[in-house]
Design a protein around this motif. Structure first.
Motif, short mmCIF file in Angstrom:
data_model
loop_
_atom_site.label_atom_id
_atom_site.label_comp_id
_atom_site.label_asym_id
_atom_site.label_seq_id
_atom_site.Cartn_x
_atom_site.Cartn_y
_atom_site.Cartn_z
N GLU A 14 31.83 -109.80 22.01
CA GLU A 14 32.29 -109.23 22.99
C GLU A 14 31.38 -108.79 24.01
O GLU A 14 30.58 -107.97 23.60
N ARG A 15 31.66 -109.41 24.98
CA ARG A 15 30.67 -109.16 26.33
C ARG A 15 29.47 -109.07 25.93
O ARG A 15 28.55 -108.26 26.49
N GLY A 16 28.92 -110.25 25.12
CA GLY A 16 27.57 -110.57 24.79
C GLY A 16 26.95 -109.53 23.48
O GLY A 16 25.98 -109.78 23.17
N ILE A 17 28.00 -108.72 23.04
CA ILE A 17 27.53 -108.15 21.76
C ILE A 17 28.12 -108.76 20.62
O ILE A 17 29.37 -108.65 20.60
N GLU A 18 27.40 -109.02 19.70
CA GLU A 18 27.84 -109.95 18.31
C GLU A 18 27.75 -108.90 17.21
O GLU A 18 26.72 -108.44 17.18
N VAL A 21 32.12 -108.58 11.54
CA VAL A 21 33.40 -107.56 11.46
C VAL A 21 33.79 -107.64 10.04
O VAL A 21 34.36 -106.42 9.70
N GLY A 22 33.42 -108.45 8.92
CA GLY A 22 33.79 -108.21 7.58
C GLY A 22 35.37 -108.10 7.59
O GLY A 22 36.05 -108.78 8.00
N SER A 23 35.69 -107.02 6.77
CA SER A 23 37.01 -106.77 6.38
C SER A 23 37.84 -105.73 7.28
O SER A 23 39.00 -105.42 7.06
N ALA A 24 36.92 -105.38 8.54
CA ALA A 24 37.54 -104.21 9.38
C ALA A 24 38.53 -104.93 10.24
O ALA A 24 38.26 -105.96 10.35
N PHE A 25 39.28 -103.92 10.70
CA PHE A 25 40.35 -104.60 11.69
C PHE A 25 39.81 -104.57 13.06
O PHE A 25 38.75 -103.67 13.52
N TYR A 26 39.90 -105.62 13.57
CA TYR A 26 39.37 -105.69 14.94
C TYR A 26 40.55 -106.17 15.91
O TYR A 26 41.04 -107.30 15.84
N ARG A 27 40.67 -105.54 17.09
CA ARG A 27 41.84 -105.68 17.77
C ARG A 27 41.19 -106.26 19.20
O ARG A 27 40.57 -105.48 20.15
N SER A 28 41.35 -107.54 19.48
CA SER A 28 40.62 -108.09 20.84
C SER A 28 41.32 -107.45 21.92
O SER A 28 40.85 -107.61 23.24
N GLU A 29 42.60 -107.22 21.92
CA GLU A 29 43.46 -106.67 22.99
C GLU A 29 42.69 -105.21 23.43
O GLU A 29 42.87 -104.98 24.62
N SER A 30 42.11 -104.79 22.64
CA SER A 30 41.31 -103.39 23.11
C SER A 30 40.18 -103.61 23.61
O SER A 30 39.45 -102.80 24.21
N GLU A 31 39.63 -104.89 24.13
CA GLU A 31 38.46 -105.09 24.66
C GLU A 31 38.49 -104.27 25.98
O GLU A 31 37.30 -103.96 26.57
N PHE A 57 36.41 -93.15 13.67
CA PHE A 57 37.06 -94.30 13.34
C PHE A 57 36.44 -95.55 13.73
O PHE A 57 36.98 -96.58 14.63
N SER A 58 35.07 -95.88 13.41
CA SER A 58 34.28 -96.69 13.96
C SER A 58 34.32 -98.30 13.59
O SER A 58 34.17 -99.18 13.94
N GLY A 59 35.01 -98.29 12.43
CA GLY A 59 35.31 -99.63 11.88
C GLY A 59 33.97 -100.39 11.69
O GLY A 59 33.03 -99.89 10.92
N CYS A 60 33.75 -101.48 12.29
CA CYS A 60 32.64 -102.45 12.17
C CYS A 60 31.57 -101.93 13.18
O CYS A 60 30.50 -102.41 13.06
N GLY A 61 31.95 -101.04 14.08
CA GLY A 61 31.00 -100.53 15.01
C GLY A 61 31.01 -101.16 16.46
O GLY A 61 30.04 -101.16 17.20
N THR A 62 32.07 -102.05 16.81
CA THR A 62 31.78 -102.77 18.07
C THR A 62 31.75 -101.81 19.42
O THR A 62 30.77 -101.82 20.08
N ARG A 63 32.60 -100.77 19.30
CA ARG A 63 32.30 -99.68 20.42
C ARG A 63 31.05 -98.86 20.62
O ARG A 63 30.30 -98.90 21.55
N ALA A 64 30.63 -98.58 19.27
CA ALA A 64 29.43 -98.01 19.07
C ALA A 64 28.07 -98.77 19.70
O ALA A 64 27.23 -98.50 20.27
N ALA A 65 28.28 -100.07 19.18
CA ALA A 65 27.05 -100.97 19.53
C ALA A 65 27.27 -101.29 21.08
O ALA A 65 25.98 -101.33 21.57
N ARG A 66 28.37 -101.24 21.63
CA ARG A 66 28.30 -101.08 23.13
C ARG A 66 27.75 -100.20 23.85
O ARG A 66 27.30 -100.24 24.82
N TYR A 67 28.06 -99.02 23.25
CA TYR A 67 27.55 -97.95 23.84
C TYR A 67 26.15 -97.66 24.00
O TYR A 67 25.51 -97.33 24.79
N LEU A 68 25.54 -98.20 22.79
CA LEU A 68 24.02 -98.32 22.62
C LEU A 68 23.40 -99.27 23.54
O LEU A 68 22.55 -98.98 24.26
N SER A 69 24.07 -100.49 23.48
CA SER A 69 23.64 -101.71 24.11
C SER A 69 23.80 -101.48 25.82
O SER A 69 22.92 -101.71 26.59
#
Length: 121
Positions: A14-18, A21-31, A57-69
């Motif tokens: 997502e925008r260069g952040i890999e 996901v594992g078994s976490a829910f990931y909603r691409s529409e929320s990008e 509600f971090s799930g696999c951490g997509t948003r948190a990884a983007r905040y850091l990066s």
């Protein structure tokens, strides 16, 4: 594109952040929502000089990884009710944003709580 990815989706970019996901829910529409959150966070940091995030509600951490990066967060506290997400969440955060101080607190029974942050330079 534009659809929620199945649970078996192993890795998303997502925008260069890999992230795995594992078994976490990931909603691409929320990008777009995550794009806006990272933009606002970066503007906040520019204005105040620091950025500390709580990502519930971090799930696999997509948003948190983007905040850091992408937003330059100084500190991110992550949490997810699914105890199985703990190791995956921490693994994803460790590889994004270069946190030098990474660990977890609490336990993995009935939920997980982890911390990722950058050490002060």
């Amino acid at each position: 594109a534009g659809r929620s990815r199945p649970l078996q989706q192993a890795v998303v970019n997502e925008r260069g952040i890999e992230v795995e996901v594992g078994s976490a829910f990931y909603r691409s529409e929320s990008e777009v929502s995550r794009d806006l959150a990272c933009l606002v966070a970066a503007l906040y940091k520019k204005e105040t000089g620091q950025l500390r995030i709580l990502d519930a509600f971090s799930g696999c951490g997509t948003r948190a990884a983007r905040y850091l990066s992408q937003s330059g967060a100084d500190f991110v506290h992550v949490n997810d009710a699914n105890e199985e997400m703990g190791p995956l969440l921490l693994q994803n955060l460790e590889k994004h944003g270069g946190p030098r101080n990474l660990g977890h607190e609490g336990n993995f029974e009935g939920g997980t709580s982890g911390i990722a942050g950058r050490a002060s330079d």
